[in-house]
Design a protein around this motif. Structure first.
Motif, PDB file in Angstrom:
ATOM      1  N   ILE A  10      -2.947 -13.335  -6.796  1.00 20.88           N
ATOM      2  CA  ILE A  10      -3.199 -12.683  -5.515  1.00 20.88           C
ATOM      3  C   ILE A  10      -3.991 -11.405  -5.759  1.00 20.88           C
ATOM      4  O   ILE A  10      -3.750 -10.692  -6.744  1.00 20.88           O
ATOM      5  CB  ILE A  10      -1.854 -12.364  -4.804  1.00 20.88           C
ATOM      6  N   ALA A  11      -4.927 -11.127  -4.867  1.00 25.96           N
ATOM      7  CA  ALA A  11      -5.731  -9.910  -4.982  1.00 25.96           C
ATOM      8  C   ALA A  11      -4.804  -8.695  -5.034  1.00 25.96           C
ATOM      9  O   ALA A  11      -3.861  -8.591  -4.242  1.00 25.96           O
ATOM     10  CB  ALA A  11      -6.694  -9.808  -3.808  1.00 25.96           C
ATOM     11  N   ARG A  14      -2.459  -6.749  -2.289  1.00 25.79           N
ATOM     12  CA  ARG A  14      -2.280  -7.626  -1.124  1.00 25.79           C
ATOM     13  C   ARG A  14      -1.021  -8.487  -1.226  1.00 25.79           C
ATOM     14  O   ARG A  14      -0.808  -9.391  -0.432  1.00 25.79           O
ATOM     15  CB  ARG A  14      -3.510  -8.530  -0.967  1.00 25.79           C
ATOM     16  N   GLU A  15      -0.178  -8.188  -2.206  1.00 28.18           N
ATOM     17  CA  GLU A  15       1.012  -8.999  -2.447  1.00 28.18           C
ATOM     18  C   GLU A  15       1.941  -9.050  -1.234  1.00 28.18           C
ATOM     19  O   GLU A  15       2.408 -10.124  -0.854  1.00 28.18           O
ATOM     20  CB  GLU A  15       1.777  -8.469  -3.672  1.00 28.18           C
ATOM     21  N   ASP A  17       1.236  -8.534   1.911  1.00 32.87           N
ATOM     22  CA  ASP A  17       0.576  -9.287   2.988  1.00 32.87           C
ATOM     23  C   ASP A  17       0.632 -10.785   2.713  1.00 32.87           C
ATOM     24  O   ASP A  17       0.851 -11.582   3.626  1.00 32.87           O
ATOM     25  CB  ASP A  17      -0.875  -8.843   3.152  1.00 32.87           C
ATOM     26  N   PHE A  18       0.421 -11.163   1.442  1.00 31.55           N
ATOM     27  CA  PHE A  18       0.508 -12.568   1.073  1.00 31.55           C
ATOM     28  C   PHE A  18       1.908 -13.104   1.336  1.00 31.55           C
ATOM     29  O   PHE A  18       2.077 -14.178   1.904  1.00 31.55           O
ATOM     30  CB  PHE A  18       0.131 -12.776  -0.399  1.00 31.55           C
ATOM     31  N   GLU A  19       2.927 -12.364   0.893  1.00 30.46           N
ATOM     32  CA  GLU A  19       4.303 -12.821   1.078  1.00 30.46           C
ATOM     33  C   GLU A  19       4.639 -12.998   2.563  1.00 30.46           C
ATOM     34  O   GLU A  19       5.291 -13.973   2.945  1.00 30.46           O
ATOM     35  CB  GLU A  19       5.277 -11.856   0.419  1.00 30.46           C
ATOM     36  N   ALA A  21       2.433 -13.641   4.992  1.00 34.45           N
ATOM     37  CA  ALA A  21       1.669 -14.801   5.457  1.00 34.45           C
ATOM     38  C   ALA A  21       2.311 -16.099   4.971  1.00 34.45           C
ATOM     39  O   ALA A  21       2.373 -17.084   5.715  1.00 34.45           O
ATOM     40  CB  ALA A  21       0.216 -14.712   4.983  1.00 34.45           C
ATOM     41  N   SER A  48       1.217  -9.564  -9.361  1.00 35.87           N
ATOM     42  CA  SER A  48       0.163 -10.175  -8.543  1.00 35.87           C
ATOM     43  C   SER A  48       0.073 -11.682  -8.757  1.00 35.87           C
ATOM     44  O   SER A  48      -0.820 -12.330  -8.208  1.00 35.87           O
ATOM     45  CB  SER A  48      -1.199  -9.539  -8.865  1.00 35.87           C
ATOM     46  N   VAL A  79      -3.038 -18.771   3.934  1.00 38.81           N
ATOM     47  CA  VAL A  79      -2.702 -18.164   2.638  1.00 38.81           C
ATOM     48  C   VAL A  79      -3.866 -18.038   1.665  1.00 38.81           C
ATOM     49  O   VAL A  79      -3.854 -17.152   0.805  1.00 38.81           O
ATOM     50  CB  VAL A  79      -1.522 -18.898   1.954  1.00 38.81           C
ATOM     51  N   GLY A  81      -6.839 -16.891   1.756  1.00 39.86           N
ATOM     52  CA  GLY A  81      -7.613 -15.652   1.775  1.00 39.86           C
ATOM     53  C   GLY A  81      -7.061 -14.566   0.866  1.00 39.86           C
ATOM     54  O   GLY A  81      -7.744 -13.581   0.594  1.00 39.86           O
ATOM     55  N   PHE A  82      -5.844 -14.728   0.393  1.00 39.38           N
ATOM     56  CA  PHE A  82      -5.217 -13.743  -0.485  1.00 39.38           C
ATOM     57  C   PHE A  82      -5.444 -14.038  -1.963  1.00 39.38           C
ATOM     58  O   PHE A  82      -5.164 -13.201  -2.807  1.00 39.38           O
ATOM     59  CB  PHE A  82      -3.698 -13.685  -0.211  1.00 39.38           C
TER      60      PHE A  82
END
Length: 100
Positions: A10-11, A14-15, A17-19, A21, A48, A79, A81-82
Motif C-alpha cells: 500500500i502507498a 495511505r494504510e 484509508d486502505f483499511e 476502504a 505498508s 481498493v 487505488g491504494f
C-alpha cells in the motif's frame, strides 16, 4: 478448496484509508460465489504491506467468476487505488484429503 494469498503493498501514508476502504468493500468479496472466507492481516514489521487470504471453493471462482462479476469490478475499484504495485498472488490447494 483453494486458498488465495495476496501480498498487497500500500502507498505509504495511505494504510488507514486502505483499511477503511477494504472494510467497506469486504462484503463484495465475502459474498462472491465460491468465497468461503476472507482475512486481512497487516505486516507487523512492514506496516505498508498486507496479506489478504481468501478461501475459494474452486480456483475458477476466483480467476474467472469474481473478476468478471459486477461485485468483483466494484471491489477492485474500491481498493486498487491504494496499491503501490501489483499484488503478488498465489493459490494453494489443501493436501489434507481427509478434509474433502
Amino acid at each position: 478448496m483453494v486458498v488465495e494469498q495476496a501480498y498487497l503493498r500500500i502507498a505509504g501514508g495511505r494504510e488507514s484509508d486502505f483499511e477503511e476502504a477494504f472494510r467497506a468493500a469486504r462484503p463484495l468479496l465475502a459474498q462472491a460465489r465460491g468465497c468461503t472466507s476472507v482475512e486481512l492481516f497487516r505486516d507487523a514489521e512492514n506496516p505498508s504491506t498486507y496479506l489478504l487470504r481468501v478461501g475459494w471453493e474452486r480456483l475458477e471462482d476466483h480467476l474467472v467468476g469474481f473478476p468478471a462479476s459486477d461485485a468483483g469490478k466494484q471491489f477492485a475499484e474500491q481498493v486498487a487505488g491504494f496499491f503501490a504495485g501489483a499484488p503478488e498472488v498465489r493459490h494453494f490447494e489443501s493436501t489434507d484429503r481427509s478434509a474433502a
